[in-house]
Design a protein around this motif. Structure first.
Motif, PDB file in Angstrom:
ATOM      1  N   GLN A 118     -44.227  27.964 -25.615  1.00  0.00           N
ATOM      2  CA  GLN A 118     -44.044  29.285 -26.229  1.00  0.00           C
ATOM      3  C   GLN A 118     -43.527  29.180 -27.660  1.00  0.00           C
ATOM      4  O   GLN A 118     -43.853  30.015 -28.504  1.00  0.00           O
ATOM      5  CB  GLN A 118     -43.077  30.117 -25.386  1.00  0.00           C
ATOM      6  CG  GLN A 118     -43.638  30.578 -24.054  1.00  0.00           C
ATOM      7  CD  GLN A 118     -42.626  31.374 -23.252  1.00  0.00           C
ATOM      8  OE1 GLN A 118     -41.935  32.240 -23.782  1.00  0.00           O
ATOM      9  NE2 GLN A 118     -42.521  31.064 -21.964  1.00  0.00           N
ATOM     10  N   PHE A 119     -42.722  28.155 -27.949  1.00  0.00           N
ATOM     11  CA  PHE A 119     -42.243  27.964 -29.312  1.00  0.00           C
ATOM     12  C   PHE A 119     -43.412  27.730 -30.267  1.00  0.00           C
ATOM     13  O   PHE A 119     -43.313  28.015 -31.466  1.00  0.00           O
ATOM     14  CB  PHE A 119     -41.268  26.785 -29.379  1.00  0.00           C
ATOM     15  CG  PHE A 119     -39.860  27.130 -28.978  1.00  0.00           C
ATOM     16  CD1 PHE A 119     -38.970  27.651 -29.904  1.00  0.00           C
ATOM     17  CD2 PHE A 119     -39.426  26.939 -27.679  1.00  0.00           C
ATOM     18  CE1 PHE A 119     -37.661  27.974 -29.535  1.00  0.00           C
ATOM     19  CE2 PHE A 119     -38.135  27.247 -27.293  1.00  0.00           C
ATOM     20  CZ  PHE A 119     -37.241  27.774 -28.233  1.00  0.00           C
ATOM     21  N   GLY A 120     -44.515  27.218 -29.730  1.00  0.00           N
ATOM     22  CA  GLY A 120     -45.694  26.992 -30.551  1.00  0.00           C
ATOM     23  C   GLY A 120     -46.262  28.265 -31.150  1.00  0.00           C
ATOM     24  O   GLY A 120     -47.039  28.198 -32.111  1.00  0.00           O
ATOM     25  N   THR A 121     -45.890  29.415 -30.603  1.00  0.00           N
ATOM     26  CA  THR A 121     -46.312  30.697 -31.172  1.00  0.00           C
ATOM     27  C   THR A 121     -45.748  30.883 -32.569  1.00  0.00           C
ATOM     28  O   THR A 121     -46.338  31.578 -33.403  1.00  0.00           O
ATOM     29  CB  THR A 121     -45.841  31.853 -30.263  1.00  0.00           C
ATOM     30  OG1 THR A 121     -46.350  31.660 -28.944  1.00  0.00           O
ATOM     31  CG2 THR A 121     -46.305  33.200 -30.797  1.00  0.00           C
ATOM     32  N   TYR A 122     -44.601  30.261 -32.814  1.00  0.00           N
ATOM     33  CA  TYR A 122     -43.884  30.477 -34.081  1.00  0.00           C
ATOM     34  C   TYR A 122     -43.963  29.274 -35.027  1.00  0.00           C
ATOM     35  O   TYR A 122     -43.335  29.283 -36.084  1.00  0.00           O
ATOM     36  CB  TYR A 122     -42.418  30.805 -33.790  1.00  0.00           C
ATOM     37  CG  TYR A 122     -42.257  32.021 -32.917  1.00  0.00           C
ATOM     38  CD1 TYR A 122     -42.336  33.297 -33.459  1.00  0.00           C
ATOM     39  CD2 TYR A 122     -42.060  31.897 -31.550  1.00  0.00           C
ATOM     40  CE1 TYR A 122     -42.209  34.423 -32.657  1.00  0.00           C
ATOM     41  CE2 TYR A 122     -41.930  33.014 -30.738  1.00  0.00           C
ATOM     42  CZ  TYR A 122     -42.009  34.282 -31.303  1.00  0.00           C
ATOM     43  OH  TYR A 122     -41.883  35.390 -30.509  1.00  0.00           O
ATOM     44  N   GLY A 123     -44.687  28.242 -34.653  1.00  0.00           N
ATOM     45  CA  GLY A 123     -44.790  27.070 -35.505  1.00  0.00           C
ATOM     46  C   GLY A 123     -45.407  25.902 -34.764  1.00  0.00           C
ATOM     47  O   GLY A 123     -46.093  26.071 -33.759  1.00  0.00           O
ATOM     48  N   LYS A 124     -45.135  24.704 -35.259  1.00  0.00           N
ATOM     49  CA  LYS A 124     -45.697  23.488 -34.671  1.00  0.00           C
ATOM     50  C   LYS A 124     -44.647  22.821 -33.785  1.00  0.00           C
ATOM     51  O   LYS A 124     -43.542  22.517 -34.245  1.00  0.00           O
ATOM     52  CB  LYS A 124     -46.145  22.531 -35.779  1.00  0.00           C
ATOM     53  CG  LYS A 124     -47.265  23.095 -36.649  1.00  0.00           C
ATOM     54  CD  LYS A 124     -47.694  22.091 -37.697  1.00  0.00           C
ATOM     55  CE  LYS A 124     -48.791  22.664 -38.598  1.00  0.00           C
ATOM     56  NZ  LYS A 124     -50.002  23.034 -37.845  1.00  0.00           N
TER      57      LYS A 124
ATOM     58  N   LEU B 153     -50.596  19.197 -22.172  1.00  0.00           N
ATOM     59  CA  LEU B 153     -49.589  20.003 -22.854  1.00  0.00           C
ATOM     60  C   LEU B 153     -50.206  20.818 -23.990  1.00  0.00           C
ATOM     61  O   LEU B 153     -51.040  20.319 -24.743  1.00  0.00           O
ATOM     62  CB  LEU B 153     -48.497  19.100 -23.433  1.00  0.00           C
ATOM     63  CG  LEU B 153     -47.690  18.277 -22.435  1.00  0.00           C
ATOM     64  CD1 LEU B 153     -46.914  17.180 -23.161  1.00  0.00           C
ATOM     65  CD2 LEU B 153     -46.735  19.178 -21.661  1.00  0.00           C
ATOM     66  N   ALA B 154     -49.778  22.049 -24.128  1.00  0.00           N
ATOM     67  CA  ALA B 154     -50.236  22.896 -25.229  1.00  0.00           C
ATOM     68  C   ALA B 154     -49.240  22.806 -26.380  1.00  0.00           C
ATOM     69  O   ALA B 154     -48.530  23.759 -26.712  1.00  0.00           O
ATOM     70  CB  ALA B 154     -50.393  24.336 -24.760  1.00  0.00           C
ATOM     71  N   ILE B 155     -49.159  21.606 -26.997  1.00  0.00           N
ATOM     72  CA  ILE B 155     -48.250  21.367 -28.107  1.00  0.00           C
ATOM     73  C   ILE B 155     -49.011  20.689 -29.238  1.00  0.00           C
ATOM     74  O   ILE B 155     -50.144  20.228 -29.048  1.00  0.00           O
ATOM     75  CB  ILE B 155     -47.042  20.499 -27.692  1.00  0.00           C
ATOM     76  CG1 ILE B 155     -47.501  19.123 -27.189  1.00  0.00           C
ATOM     77  CG2 ILE B 155     -46.200  21.208 -26.649  1.00  0.00           C
ATOM     78  CD1 ILE B 155     -46.364  18.164 -26.875  1.00  0.00           C
TER      79      ILE B 155
ATOM     80  N   TRP C 241     -49.482  11.367 -30.646  1.00  0.00           N
ATOM     81  CA  TRP C 241     -50.766  12.060 -30.550  1.00  0.00           C
ATOM     82  C   TRP C 241     -50.649  13.397 -31.257  1.00  0.00           C
ATOM     83  O   TRP C 241     -49.662  14.125 -31.072  1.00  0.00           O
ATOM     84  CB  TRP C 241     -51.149  12.322 -29.084  1.00  0.00           C
ATOM     85  CG  TRP C 241     -51.402  11.124 -28.247  1.00  0.00           C
ATOM     86  CD1 TRP C 241     -52.613  10.618 -27.857  1.00  0.00           C
ATOM     87  CD2 TRP C 241     -50.417  10.252 -27.641  1.00  0.00           C
ATOM     88  NE1 TRP C 241     -52.450   9.505 -27.076  1.00  0.00           N
ATOM     89  CE2 TRP C 241     -51.112   9.255 -26.914  1.00  0.00           C
ATOM     90  CE3 TRP C 241     -49.023  10.221 -27.642  1.00  0.00           C
ATOM     91  CZ2 TRP C 241     -50.463   8.257 -26.205  1.00  0.00           C
ATOM     92  CZ3 TRP C 241     -48.367   9.223 -26.940  1.00  0.00           C
ATOM     93  CH2 TRP C 241     -49.088   8.250 -26.232  1.00  0.00           C
ATOM     94  N   ASP C 242     -51.636  13.754 -32.067  1.00  0.00           N
ATOM     95  CA  ASP C 242     -51.727  15.107 -32.601  1.00  0.00           C
ATOM     96  C   ASP C 242     -53.201  15.500 -32.685  1.00  0.00           C
ATOM     97  O   ASP C 242     -54.068  14.765 -32.188  1.00  0.00           O
ATOM     98  CB  ASP C 242     -51.008  15.244 -33.958  1.00  0.00           C
ATOM     99  CG  ASP C 242     -51.663  14.430 -35.081  1.00  0.00           C
ATOM    100  OD1 ASP C 242     -52.819  13.985 -34.929  1.00  0.00           O
ATOM    101  OD2 ASP C 242     -51.008  14.253 -36.121  1.00  0.00           O
TER     102      ASP C 242
END
Length: 365
Positions: A233-239, A276-278, A292-293
């Motif tokens: 959920q933090f990914g909504t606001y950044g990386k 993972l959705a990161i 990994w990215d």
């Protein structure tokens, strides 16, 4: 000289300019660490002989099954501890300012934290835990007394630090570091509080979030799964970046994939990253670091240190080096190399390196 090393050298040379105006926020733990070695035996000639390895120590304990016995330890140093304080203290020494919300002591900051770098601004909401760290050549055993930490949640943080302060600290930060999830009983409450009370309304996509679960062996699969959902959920606001050691990666693999982790570290990471959705996943141990990215997979091998001066805090310094790389604008592969260098220097010297020490290290590469 490789292109990656050249990029790191250039970034270190321009660090003051690159870090100017950068804001970092971190939470939420805090410990006092007693670093000890455990006595094996004593002789008139050799003096005190310590257990060298965890295996040697474990065999000794197993041999005492069925009877009582005592152990003697010798304290090497008592110092500030906890993943967040060690990590941010290392980052502060490299030249960045950090707002730290943690368990530093109430109503006064505990003496162990008085020596934190001047670039660290401390906001304390409860008293620290106390950890006895038994060090061996092949690892360490941490015995933690949690005291007030087990009772502190997001409500306590809001009441103690103040919601306006928390919005200023976390809402305006370029990088948010949330580490040692496993040691805090109410860590999910704290992370959820940031998502509900602080981040809504900020400009999405502008922040970097860095997470480290720490050893989550004692936490339930349900709690771990909830933590991963919060990270996503933090990914909504950044990386969002998640950093794991091999043990933590195996636990996450069993929790999310419900299968026996393969022996190959990269195979574990390949599967986890697709699950993972990161934005970035990091797995590291003493022999290899892999990230990994969206652009690929990166591998870096740290220098082998047979007899480290200190090992407690090595992972925190690794994380500090990686995050510093991100603040300096480096790509994932370069950040991984900088992370290994930071950890290596720390283990060899017992001190977190500043920019000058890192620049000297890379000038020899």
């Amino acid at each position: 000289m490789s292109e990656k090393i050249r990029q790191i050298q250039e970034a270190l040379q321009n660090a003051p300019e690159l870090l100017a105006g950068k804001k970092v926020a971190a939470g939420f733990d805090g410990f006092v660490d007693s670093i000890v070695k455990v006595v094996n035996y004593k002789t008139d000639n050799a003096g005190t002989v310590f257990f060298r390895t965890i295996g040697e120590f474990g065999s000794y304990i197993s041999s005492k099954s069925g009877s009582g016995f005592s152990l003697e330890s010798e304290e090497l140093v008592q110092k500030l501890g906890g993943n967040m304080p060690i990590m941010v203290n290392a980052m502060a020494g490299m030249g960045t300012s950090v707002n730290c919300v943690g368990a530093f002591g109430v109503p006064h900051v505990a003496p162990a934290f008085a020596g934190m770098h001047a670039n660290c601004m401390l906001y304390s909401y409860t008293n620290p835990g106390f950890t006895t760290a038994m060090e061996f050549t092949d690892g360490k055993i941490m015995l933690a007394q949690m005291t007030d930490l087990n009772h502190a949640d997001w409500l306590i943080i809001k009441q103690t630090v103040g919601l306006a302060n928390l919005k200023a600290i976390f809402g305006t930060a370029d990088l948010v570091c949330l580490v040692n999830w496993s040691e805090l009983d109410h860590s999910n409450s704290m992370w959820h509080g940031l998502l509900t009370d602080i981040l809504p309304g900020i400009l999405s996509g502008q922040k970097h979030f860095f997470f480290d679960l720490s050893d989550c062996s004692k936490r339930s699969h349900e709690a771990i799964s909830s933590a991963i959902k919060l990270i996503e959920q933090f990914g909504t606001y950044g990386k969002a970046t998640l950093s794991l050691n091999r043990n933590e990666a195996n636990i996450l693999y069993k929790t999310l994939i419900t299968d026996t982790p393969p022996a190959d570290l990269q195979a574990v990471g390949n599967k986890l990253f697709t699950t993972l959705a990161i934005d970035t996943l990091i797995i590291h141990n003493a022999k290899i670091s892999v990230a990994w990215d969206g652009d690929g997979t990166y591998v870096a091998e740290p220098a082998f240190i047979a007899d480290p001066k200190i090992s407690t805090g090595a992972g925190d310094n690794f994380n500090a080096g990686y995050c510093m790389g991100k603040l300096l604008g480096l790509a994932t592969g370069e950040c991984l190399i900088l992370a290994n260098a930071t950890s290596n220097i720390y283990m060899n010297t017992g001190e977190s390196p500043g920019i000058a020490a890192l620049a000297s290290y890379f000038s020899e590469q």
